[in-house]
Design an enzyme around this catalytic site. Structure first.
Site, PDB file in Angstrom:
ATOM      1  N   GLU A 297       0.816  -1.278   0.034  1.00 37.54           N
ATOM      2  CA  GLU A 297      -0.053   0.030   0.048  1.00 37.54           C
ATOM      3  C   GLU A 297       0.992   1.261  -0.008  1.00 37.54           C
ATOM      4  O   GLU A 297       1.796   1.365   0.827  1.00 37.54           O
ATOM      5  CB  GLU A 297      -0.916   0.069   1.150  1.00 37.54           C
ATOM      6  N   GLU A 344     -13.434   5.567   0.362  1.00 39.87           N
ATOM      7  CA  GLU A 344     -14.197   4.547   1.283  1.00 39.87           C
ATOM      8  C   GLU A 344     -15.028   5.093   2.282  1.00 39.87           C
ATOM      9  O   GLU A 344     -14.242   5.439   3.258  1.00 39.87           O
ATOM     10  CB  GLU A 344     -13.323   3.356   1.589  1.00 39.87           C
ATOM     11  N   LYS A 347     -15.371   3.850   6.189  1.00 39.11           N
ATOM     12  CA  LYS A 347     -14.428   3.493   6.887  1.00 39.11           C
ATOM     13  C   LYS A 347     -14.512   4.282   8.102  1.00 39.11           C
ATOM     14  O   LYS A 347     -14.941   5.553   8.200  1.00 39.11           O
ATOM     15  CB  LYS A 347     -12.893   4.056   6.229  1.00 39.11           C
ATOM     16  N   GLU A 353      -9.069   8.625   6.834  1.00 33.29           N
ATOM     17  CA  GLU A 353      -9.337   7.181   6.171  1.00 33.29           C
ATOM     18  C   GLU A 353     -10.139   7.238   4.868  1.00 33.29           C
ATOM     19  O   GLU A 353     -10.208   6.269   4.215  1.00 33.29           O
ATOM     20  CB  GLU A 353      -9.991   6.592   7.497  1.00 33.29           C
TER      21      GLU A 353
END
Ligand SMILES: *[C@@H]1O[C@H](CO)[C@@H](O)[C@H](O)[C@H]1NC(C)=O
Ligand SMILES: *[C@@H]1O[C@H](CO)[C@@H](O)[C@H](O)[C@H]1NC(C)=O
Length: 375
Positions: A297, A344, A347, A353
């Site tokens: 990542e 997202e 999250k 995040e």
């Protein structure tokens, strides 16, 4: 000329200074620096032709109203990306990538780890149900046994045994040459990060978990997977690391800052290379030979909590664009999976995040990136 030289030296000194200062506090910062295998740490082949770096993308699904799995391959293609990493084994996803030429790196959920460690049949059943029916049409390159569990004792104590069993199961079906078994680590596994040549793993997991784990990876020709976030290192060390050092700085700028490792003399022009070399040093500190690293990542967020001003669209664009350019030139090739395909919104945790995507949840691009030629 002399002026420029002086400026460069002052910057070098200054950055050495600020990094030295941040060293003092870094043992209290639990997830700063990172990974990599390096012989020619931070050096690039300026004269060699560019060669295509391996760029992949993480496909996380904690978003409401994300496009269905069947729509993902064409979205990934539109980004000129050929490698995808998932966080599960969902057959619907695996099927949707059939005959697309896009490779998949899959993940076994964390909660399976304890039973996989003691039950080979369980490992065989996972391979039989989630891999065997699909691998002929979908290019599956790796399976991560869990995600970032190495510092969680309830999983890490079982991790290597689980990986061994998954590998045995894959071997039983003769897929071990095609599909590598690994696991992803956050950089919190390092207790010391600066200077990179002195980096070490946390004592609690160094000899007990990582040493046998890395030996397993070496024995099976598999890469060490590490999540590398220059943004988080920058944020946690604020204000000691200059933003442009985290953003790879423009090439050819006379004011390029350098950080010089006082023990090796190796000069770094960006935070990413430092983070990679610190992983390499930590591996060596266990008395193990080098191991190929995959950056499982990496990315830059476009939004964060109030005051997180470095998290914005322009910095994310610059980071990801320069990352790819840097990887083209980098002497020591390292595959990376950008985090992430989508924002997202489900999250939890800090606001940041939710905002790592190259695409909004609805599939439209958040900013322009040019990764072509296809990589
Ligand atoms: C081991 O896994 C198999 C397959 O999932 C399962 O049927 C069996 O009950 C498991 N054995 C134990 C002792 O949990
Ligand atoms: C997708 O979502 C973004 C952010 O919410 C919005 O700005 C954009 O207009 C949307 N695009 C489409 C095609 O709906």
């Amino acid at each position: 000329m002399k002026m420029i030289l002086m400026t460069t030296m002052q910057n070098a000194f200054w950055i050495l200074l600020v990094f030295s200062i941040s060293m003092a506090s870094c043992s209290t910062i639990p997830s700063l620096v990172g990974p990599q295998i390096g012989i020619n740490y931070g050096e690039y082949s300026s004269n060699l032709e560019d060669s295509s770096p391996v760029i992949g993308i993480n496909y996380g699904r904690y978003g409401s109203n994300l496009p269905p799995p069947e729509a993902i391959p064409s979205l990934v293609n539109s980004l000129s990306i050929k490698h995808v990493k998932t966080f599960d084994l969902d057959p619907r996803i695996t099927k949707s990538f059939a005959n697309t030429g896009i490779t998949l790196s899959l993940c076994i959920p964390n909660d399976k780890i304890p039973s996989l460690a003691t039950n080979l049949s369980e490992a065989e059943s996972i391979i039989r149900n989630f891999i065997l029916p699909y691998h002929k049409n979908t290019i599956i390159t790796a399976i991560s046994v869990g995600n970032e569990v190495s510092l969680l004792p309830q999983f890490s104590n079982h991790l290597v045994s689980a990986m061994v069993n998954v590998h045995k199961a894959i071997k039983r079906y003769r897929l071990h040459k095609k599909i590598k078994v690994s696991t992803t680590h956050s950089l919190a596994i390092l207790s010391r990060r600066f200077p990179p040549s002195t980096a070490v793993f946390h004592q609690s997991i160094g000899d007990s978990v990582l040493e046998p784990l890395i030996r397993f990876l070496q024995r099976t020709n598999s890469p060490l997977m590490v999540n590398v976030y220059p943004y988080l290192a920058y944020k946690q060390s604020f204000p000691s690391i200059p933003l442009d050092f985290a953003l790879f700085q423009p090439m050819n700028s006379p004011r390029r800052r350098r950080y010089i490792d006082p023990y090796t003399g190796v000069a770094y022009t960006n935070l990413f290379d430092i983070m990679l070399d610190s992983v390499d040093s930590a591996v060596k500190s266990l008395g193990l030979p080098e191991i190929p690293v995959v950056v499982s990542e990496i990315g830059w967020p476009t939004r964060g909590d109030p005051g997180e001003t470095a998290a914005n669209l322009e910095n994310a664009r610059v980071f990801n664009q320069r990352l790819v350019e840097h990887l083209r030139r980098r002497w020591n090739k390292v595959p990376v999976y950008i985090f992430a395909l989508f924002d997202e919104d489900q999250k939890t945790g800090n606001a940041v995040e939710k905002h790592w995507g190259l695409l909004y949840g609805n599939g439209s691009r958040k900013y322009d990136l040019n990764f072509s030629p296809p990589i």
